[in-house]
Design an enzyme around this catalytic site. Structure first.
Site, PDB file in Angstrom:
ATOM      1  N   ARG A 181     -14.127  -6.585   2.389  1.00  0.00           N
ATOM      2  CA  ARG A 181     -12.697  -6.530   2.104  1.00  0.00           C
ATOM      3  C   ARG A 181     -12.033  -7.823   2.601  1.00  0.00           C
ATOM      4  O   ARG A 181     -11.160  -8.384   1.937  1.00  0.00           O
ATOM      5  CB  ARG A 181     -12.051  -5.315   2.807  1.00  0.00           C
ATOM      6  CG  ARG A 181     -12.357  -3.959   2.209  1.00  0.00           C
ATOM      7  CD  ARG A 181     -11.697  -3.753   0.857  1.00  0.00           C
ATOM      8  NE  ARG A 181     -10.254  -3.864   0.933  1.00  0.00           N
ATOM      9  CZ  ARG A 181      -9.433  -2.870   1.273  1.00  0.00           C
ATOM     10  NH1 ARG A 181      -9.926  -1.683   1.577  1.00  0.00           N
ATOM     11  NH2 ARG A 181      -8.119  -3.052   1.278  1.00  0.00           N
ATOM     12  N   HIS A 236      -7.093   1.194  -6.888  1.00  0.00           N
ATOM     13  CA  HIS A 236      -7.427   0.547  -5.608  1.00  0.00           C
ATOM     14  C   HIS A 236      -8.247  -0.714  -5.916  1.00  0.00           C
ATOM     15  O   HIS A 236      -9.428  -0.818  -5.583  1.00  0.00           O
ATOM     16  CB  HIS A 236      -8.223   1.504  -4.736  1.00  0.00           C
ATOM     17  CG  HIS A 236      -8.295   1.108  -3.288  1.00  0.00           C
ATOM     18  ND1 HIS A 236      -7.708  -0.041  -2.796  1.00  0.00           N
ATOM     19  CD2 HIS A 236      -8.908   1.702  -2.226  1.00  0.00           C
ATOM     20  CE1 HIS A 236      -7.944  -0.129  -1.501  1.00  0.00           C
ATOM     21  NE2 HIS A 236      -8.664   0.914  -1.122  1.00  0.00           N
ATOM     22  N   CYS A 273     -15.955   3.803   0.138  1.00  0.00           N
ATOM     23  CA  CYS A 273     -14.879   2.900   0.569  1.00  0.00           C
ATOM     24  C   CYS A 273     -14.438   3.159   2.007  1.00  0.00           C
ATOM     25  O   CYS A 273     -13.756   2.313   2.596  1.00  0.00           O
ATOM     26  CB  CYS A 273     -13.696   2.994  -0.381  1.00  0.00           C
ATOM     27  SG  CYS A 273     -12.921   4.621  -0.461  1.00  0.00           S
ATOM     28  N   ARG A 287       0.875  -1.177   0.000  1.00  0.00           N
ATOM     29  CA  ARG A 287       0.000   0.000   0.000  1.00  0.00           C
ATOM     30  C   ARG A 287       0.907   1.220   0.000  1.00  0.00           C
ATOM     31  O   ARG A 287       1.599   1.494   0.978  1.00  0.00           O
ATOM     32  CB  ARG A 287      -0.922  -0.011   1.229  1.00  0.00           C
ATOM     33  CG  ARG A 287      -1.927   1.144   1.273  1.00  0.00           C
ATOM     34  CD  ARG A 287      -2.808   1.002   2.506  1.00  0.00           C
ATOM     35  NE  ARG A 287      -3.643   2.170   2.734  1.00  0.00           N
ATOM     36  CZ  ARG A 287      -4.891   2.320   2.296  1.00  0.00           C
ATOM     37  NH1 ARG A 287      -5.454   1.356   1.597  1.00  0.00           N
ATOM     38  NH2 ARG A 287      -5.566   3.424   2.563  1.00  0.00           N
ATOM     39  N   GLN A 342     -10.357  -2.823  -3.166  1.00  0.00           N
ATOM     40  CA  GLN A 342     -11.637  -2.251  -2.758  1.00  0.00           C
ATOM     41  C   GLN A 342     -12.726  -2.604  -3.756  1.00  0.00           C
ATOM     42  O   GLN A 342     -13.871  -2.850  -3.373  1.00  0.00           O
ATOM     43  CB  GLN A 342     -11.520  -0.728  -2.629  1.00  0.00           C
ATOM     44  CG  GLN A 342     -12.799  -0.058  -2.152  1.00  0.00           C
ATOM     45  CD  GLN A 342     -13.197  -0.458  -0.739  1.00  0.00           C
ATOM     46  OE1 GLN A 342     -12.386  -0.356   0.176  1.00  0.00           O
ATOM     47  NE2 GLN A 342     -14.428  -0.913  -0.553  1.00  0.00           N
ATOM     48  N   ASP A 354     -16.385   9.157  -2.629  1.00  0.00           N
ATOM     49  CA  ASP A 354     -15.173   9.044  -1.816  1.00  0.00           C
ATOM     50  C   ASP A 354     -14.887  10.433  -1.250  1.00  0.00           C
ATOM     51  O   ASP A 354     -15.518  11.419  -1.654  1.00  0.00           O
ATOM     52  CB  ASP A 354     -14.006   8.564  -2.696  1.00  0.00           C
ATOM     53  CG  ASP A 354     -12.793   8.102  -1.898  1.00  0.00           C
ATOM     54  OD1 ASP A 354     -12.861   8.089  -0.656  1.00  0.00           O
ATOM     55  OD2 ASP A 354     -11.779   7.760  -2.540  1.00  0.00           O
TER      56      ASP A 354
END
Length: 301
Positions: free
Chosen positions: A287, A131, A259, A104, A134, A219
């Site tokens: 997740r 991403h 998310c 990450r 996700q 987001d």
């Protein structure tokens, strides 16, 4: 034989992605039924975090534990990566001792370079460009609540960021149409848009975009690393908040996703995030299950 990596959704075929989502639902059911399933016995996942996270760390670490394996947390303070060792050298060393590596970070080129020098699968757990983990959770959540997403109208409201880019890839692989509603100057990356232009529309009119949507996603307006742009972005994103008035333009059974973490009162209101058609908590939990399916696919396939 070179390992399979997961740097973007397009490292999977459409059929592989659908299979992985179905497997995630199976693994979720097995866990809830108390079925002991430990395919990762004596396996180790190295987790390299140059960007902090709640959901990413907990889901991967818990997933490996439930699979009977071990997750090794590495921050820049814990490794020579944080002291200037070339990514290529770190990749060769770390991948010689573990069974997979999750990264990450900021620069997408970093995970590409690491993967090119790794002898084990590398998973992109977030970069500035994508991403994909996700999106596995998001697509699993839609499948659980509404069935196939093929042919549906999905609306992304906000910045044309890494999440938006991964939604564009998902639209191509799963056959839905994505409408990106963003302020001028915040459109998604032109190259990624060009690769997915057959299934993506970009507009600056958010009300028009949300009309008849099956799924509305947003987001934060300023992502990690953009804190100094917060005030300017708040002005630029005026009118792009997902509130009850905006959701009323979507289909009556439209789902809402985010998310997380969410800034309630900024990109989304509390009324929307806590509404029965909001599936953000299932999305967050998934997740765990989606990434377990991914780990199984990459390590045990």
């Amino acid at each position: 034989m070179s390992p399979r990596h997961f740097l973007t959704l397009k490292d999977l075929s459409s059929d592989e992605l659908k299979q992985l989502l179905s497997r995630a639902i199976e693994l979720k059911k097995m866990l809830r039924e108390g079925t002991l399933y430990e395919p990762m016995k004596n396996k180790v996942l190295a987790m390299i975090f140059e960007k902090s996270s709640t959901r990413t760390r907990v889901s991967f670490e818990a997933g490996m534990a439930q699979f009977g394996g071990h997750a090794l947390f590495l921050s820049p303070r814990d490794t020579q990566l944080g002291r200037g060792e070339p990514v290529e050298d770190s990749a060769r060393v770390i991948s010689s001792m573990v069974d997979a590596v999750m990264i990450r970070t900021f620069d997408h080129a970093m995970v590409e370079t690491f993967a090119a020098n790794s002898r084990v699968p590398v998973i992109n757990a977030l970069t500035d460009d994508y991403h994909p983990c996700q999106l596995l959770a998001d697509m699993q959540t839609y499948l659980e609540h509404r069935g196939s997403i093929e042919g549906k109208r999905v609306v992304w409201v906000g910045d044309g960021n890494n999440m938006c880019h991964s939604y564009m890839n998902a639209a191509d692989l799963l056959g839905f149409h994505l409408v990106v509603a963003c302020p001028r100057g915040y459109e998604p990356n032109e190259q990624i848009l060009a690769e997915n232009q057959h299934c993506v529309t970009v507009t600056n009119n958010v009300q028009e975009a949300v009309q008849d949507a099956d799924l509305v996603v947003t987001d934060v307006f300023a992502s990690m690393g953009q804190e100094d742009e917060q005030e300017q972005r708040m002005r630029d994103f005026d009118g792009f908040q997902v509130n009850q008035e905006l959701m009323a333009l979507a289909k009556a059974d439209a789902l809402f996703m985010h998310c997380l973490p969410a800034h309630r009162g900024e990109e989304v209101t509390t009324e929307v995030i806590d509404h029965p058609d909001s599936v953000v908590w299932d999305e967050a939990e998934n997740r765990l299950h989606a990434q377990k399916a991914l780990l199984e696919f990459l390590i045990c396939n």
